[in-house]
Scaffold this active site. Structure first.
Site, PDB file in Angstrom:
ATOM      1  N   ASP A  92     -44.385  19.846 -11.360  1.00  6.87           N
ATOM      2  CA  ASP A  92     -43.064  20.391 -11.709  1.00  6.87           C
ATOM      3  C   ASP A  92     -42.120  19.242 -12.037  1.00  6.87           C
ATOM      4  OD1 ASP A  92     -43.024  19.552  -8.951  1.00  6.87           O
ATOM      5  OD2 ASP A  92     -41.197  20.717  -8.634  1.00  6.87           O
ATOM      6  N   GLU A 156     -42.283  20.183  -5.756  1.00 10.37           N
ATOM      7  CA  GLU A 156     -41.755  18.950  -5.149  1.00 10.37           C
ATOM      8  C   GLU A 156     -40.272  18.787  -5.447  1.00 10.37           C
ATOM      9  OE1 GLU A 156     -40.701  14.875  -4.266  1.00 10.37           O
ATOM     10  OE2 GLU A 156     -40.505  15.876  -6.189  1.00 10.37           O
ATOM     11  N   GLU A 157     -39.889  19.107  -6.668  1.00 14.74           N
ATOM     12  CA  GLU A 157     -38.498  18.866  -7.070  1.00 14.74           C
ATOM     13  C   GLU A 157     -37.526  19.870  -6.452  1.00 14.74           C
ATOM     14  OE1 GLU A 157     -37.727  16.185  -8.249  1.00 14.74           O
ATOM     15  OE2 GLU A 157     -39.276  15.395  -9.572  1.00 14.74           O
ATOM     16  N   HIS A 216      -0.148  30.742 -10.197  1.00 14.85           N
ATOM     17  CA  HIS A 216       0.672  29.901 -11.081  1.00 14.85           C
ATOM     18  C   HIS A 216       1.163  28.721 -10.231  1.00 14.85           C
ATOM     19  CE1 HIS A 216       4.048  28.539 -13.480  1.00 14.85           C
ATOM     20  NE2 HIS A 216       3.698  29.357 -14.466  1.00 14.85           N
ATOM     21  N   SER A 402     -36.945  10.535  -2.127  1.00 11.42           N
ATOM     22  CA  SER A 402     -37.609  11.324  -1.085  1.00 11.42           C
ATOM     23  C   SER A 402     -38.882  11.972  -1.618  1.00 11.42           C
ATOM     24  CB  SER A 402     -36.671  12.429  -0.604  1.00 11.42           C
ATOM     25  OG  SER A 402     -35.436  11.890  -0.218  1.00 11.42           O
TER      26      SER A 402
HETATM   27  N1  BES Z   1     -40.635  10.902  -7.441  1.00 12.78           N
HETATM   28  C1  BES Z   1     -39.429  11.301  -6.808  1.00 12.78           C
HETATM   29  C2  BES Z   1     -39.076  10.475  -5.588  1.00 12.78           C
HETATM   30  C3  BES Z   1     -38.731   9.090  -6.002  1.00 12.78           C
HETATM   31  C4  BES Z   1     -37.547   8.873  -6.685  1.00 12.78           C
HETATM   32  C5  BES Z   1     -39.582   8.047  -5.761  1.00 12.78           C
HETATM   33  C6  BES Z   1     -37.250   7.613  -7.121  1.00 12.78           C
HETATM   34  C7  BES Z   1     -39.287   6.798  -6.215  1.00 12.78           C
HETATM   35  C8  BES Z   1     -38.112   6.572  -6.906  1.00 12.78           C
HETATM   36  C9  BES Z   1     -39.520  12.753  -6.408  1.00 12.78           C
HETATM   37  O1  BES Z   1     -40.107  13.542  -7.409  1.00 12.78           O
HETATM   38  C10 BES Z   1     -38.124  13.253  -6.221  1.00 12.78           C
HETATM   39  O2  BES Z   1     -37.339  13.165  -7.107  1.00 12.78           O
HETATM   40  N2  BES Z   1     -37.831  13.782  -5.061  1.00 12.78           N
HETATM   41  C11 BES Z   1     -36.570  14.384  -4.785  1.00 12.78           C
HETATM   42  C12 BES Z   1     -36.687  15.068  -3.455  1.00 12.78           C
HETATM   43  C13 BES Z   1     -36.554  16.506  -3.419  1.00 12.78           C
HETATM   44  C14 BES Z   1     -36.572  17.060  -2.026  1.00 12.78           C
HETATM   45  C15 BES Z   1     -35.694  17.212  -4.355  1.00 12.78           C
HETATM   46  C16 BES Z   1     -35.480  13.352  -4.643  1.00 12.78           C
HETATM   47  O3  BES Z   1     -35.708  12.252  -4.140  1.00 12.78           O
HETATM   48  O4  BES Z   1     -34.349  13.678  -5.024  1.00 12.78           O
HETATM   49 ZN    ZN Z   2     -38.297  13.681  -8.943  1.00  8.42          ZN
END
Ligand code: BES
Ligand code: ZN
Length: 457
Positions: A92, A156-157, A216, A402
């Protein structure tokens, strides 16, 4: 070098164009997990993944429905007695907005210079395809010396809400020695990197309500508390002068950094000038007493991700809005817990919100932070692989982003993850014009070939 290593690497070099074709295919599927309008595209991406696993000759390939988006599983149990690696990926992506800032369509992958532009190119379809291709290169030219299981999710996102139940239900099927997680990138294209810690996340939507309807600002200005101002006051009170977060008890469970770890983080090649150049900001800021590398990886933060209230169109409108909304997120470090942070946010609002304002707080999603073991055969195999391809030892860093599944796997499956992917800091992940540096991607595939072959007992 063994023959298999050479032949697999030769296969990678001979099939660069075909590999790229596969990569372009998956980038064309708009698998935006948060968008209810793209449920079908997310399902299509899952089916695409399952089809690639079947093509590779994986067994027990299945698309498992969950409460929201499917999980794709497949396995190759062809090396009895050898270790089993669980390769994790997510198919995703984040929404492509704002669309008008893309130079080419987010789902029309386009090469400019050495980069491939598309949503998901770096985070993380590129990393999933790299893993598929590394396995393909080995299987087409010899025997895989290890067992493989694939766990490819579509949430994941949005914080992997269905994954916890899946891991619990499928514990036995997922049994393995450790996981490979290529969802985190490199510090720079010449700086091979292994991530050993990830921040967690607690994400909220805060809405405040004042007058019963818009007013207003001339007739009523001066007698009611403007909710947009009340929200701004609440948000600005969440940091103190030292850049510390003021939610009650927020730092209670933060694991202090040891002197040894601080010394190690100080040796990373990413200095303040690097962060200034990457961000284009006028100056760096943040919690007093910690370096930039510490602040982005090893210290918790609170951010305002968006705000909405009143009149935001062209021109001027004299109005006191009836309500205001803010999206607020915190990044957490071990041993903070997103559920505690929700309670701390409620306590903060109870203590600080003015009596003439009503507020509502929604807990949007969260993820638990993690620190991974660095002294195990998986990390050693990856470190050697990166050194072979880049000619220098990898940096070990704490990532500010994350990946909730890493702690879920520790907790529910009892396994550690080797976290190393081939995106770069300027890949514009989650932003317009996301890209993947293709030479780094090809190097990444070779590194994954070495990694898998290095695991041979
Ligand atoms: N791949 C990212 C995490 C990441 C970001 C690793 C930057 C290394 C550098 C992952 O897909 C992601 O974006 N995770 C989300 C977490 C989620 C709970 C929405 C994030 O970190 O915002
Ligand atoms: Zn991401």
């Amino acid at each position: 070098m063994t023959d298999l290593r050479e032949s697999a690497l030769r296969y990678v070099r001979a099939n660069k164009d075909a590999f790229l074709e596969t990569y372009l295919e998956i980038l064309r599927i708009p698998s935006v997990s948060t968008d209810p309008g793209q449920v079908e595209a997310v399902r299509q991406a899952a089916e695409w993944m399952a089809a690639r696993l079947r093509e590779l000759g994986m067994q027990a390939v299945q698309v498992y429905p969950t409460a929201r988006h499917p999980v794709v599983y497949g396995e190759w149990p062809g090396a009895p007695g050898a270790p089993t690696v669980l390769i994790y990926g997510h198919y995703d992506v984040q929404p492509p907005d704002p669309l008008d800032q893309w130079e080419s369509g987010p789902f029309e992958p386009t090469i400019r210079g050495e980069d491939l532009y598309a949503r998901g190119a770096s985070d993380m379809k590129g990393q999933v395809v790299a893993s598929l291709k590394a396995v393909e290169a080995i299987l087409r030219t010899g025997d895989l010396p290890v067992n493989i299981k694939w766990l490819l999710e579509g949430e994941e996102e949005i914080g992997s809400p269905s994954l916890e139940a899946f891991l619990l239900e499928q514990r036995e099927m997922l049994a393995c020695d450790f996981a490979l997680n290529p969802d985190s990138g490199m510090l720079g294209q010449d700086w091979p990197t292994i991530t050993y810690a990830l921040r967690g996340l607690a994400y909220f939507e805060l809405r405040v309500y004042g007058p019963a309807h818009d007013l207003h600002s001339g007739i009523y200005g001066g007698i009611v508390h403007n909710p947009a101002i009340a929200l701004a006051e609440l948000v600005s009170g969440m940091h103190d002068e030292q850049g510390r977060i003021t939610l009650p008890g927020f730092y209670d469970k933060v694991r202090p950094l040891s002197a040894a770890e601080r010394a190690e983080l100080a040796r990373l090649p990413t200095d303040e000038a690097h962060y200034l150049a990457q961000t284009g900001a006028l100056a760096l800021t943040g919690e007093t007493g910690f370096t930039a590398n510490e602040r982005v990886g090893a210290r918790p933060t609170l951010d305002l991700n968006g705000m909405l209230s009143g009149f935001t169109g062209k021109g001027a409108k004299t109005v006191i809005p009836a309500w205001a909304m803010a999206k607020i997120s915190t990044r957490l470090v071990p041993d903070q817990d997103p559920a505690d942070v929700y309670k701390q946010m409620v306590q903060y609002l109870e203590a600080r919100a003015p009596g003439d304002i009503r507020w509502e707080l929604d807990d949007l999603h969260g993820g638990v932070p993690s620190i991974s073991d660095r002294d195990n055969p998986g990390v050693r195999a990856m470190a050697a692989a990166l050194e072979t391809v880049w000619g220098s030892k990898p940096y070990y860093r704490r990532e500010g982003g994350s990946i909730p599944v890493v702690s879920q796997m520790q907790r529910l499956l009892g396994i550690e993850s080797v976290i190393s992917g081939f995106g770069l800091p300027d890949d514009n992940v989650h932003a317009p014009n996301e890209k993947q540096h293709l030479p780094t991607w090809y190097r990444g595939i070779e590194a994954l070939v070495h990694f898998l072959l290095n695991l041979k007992p």
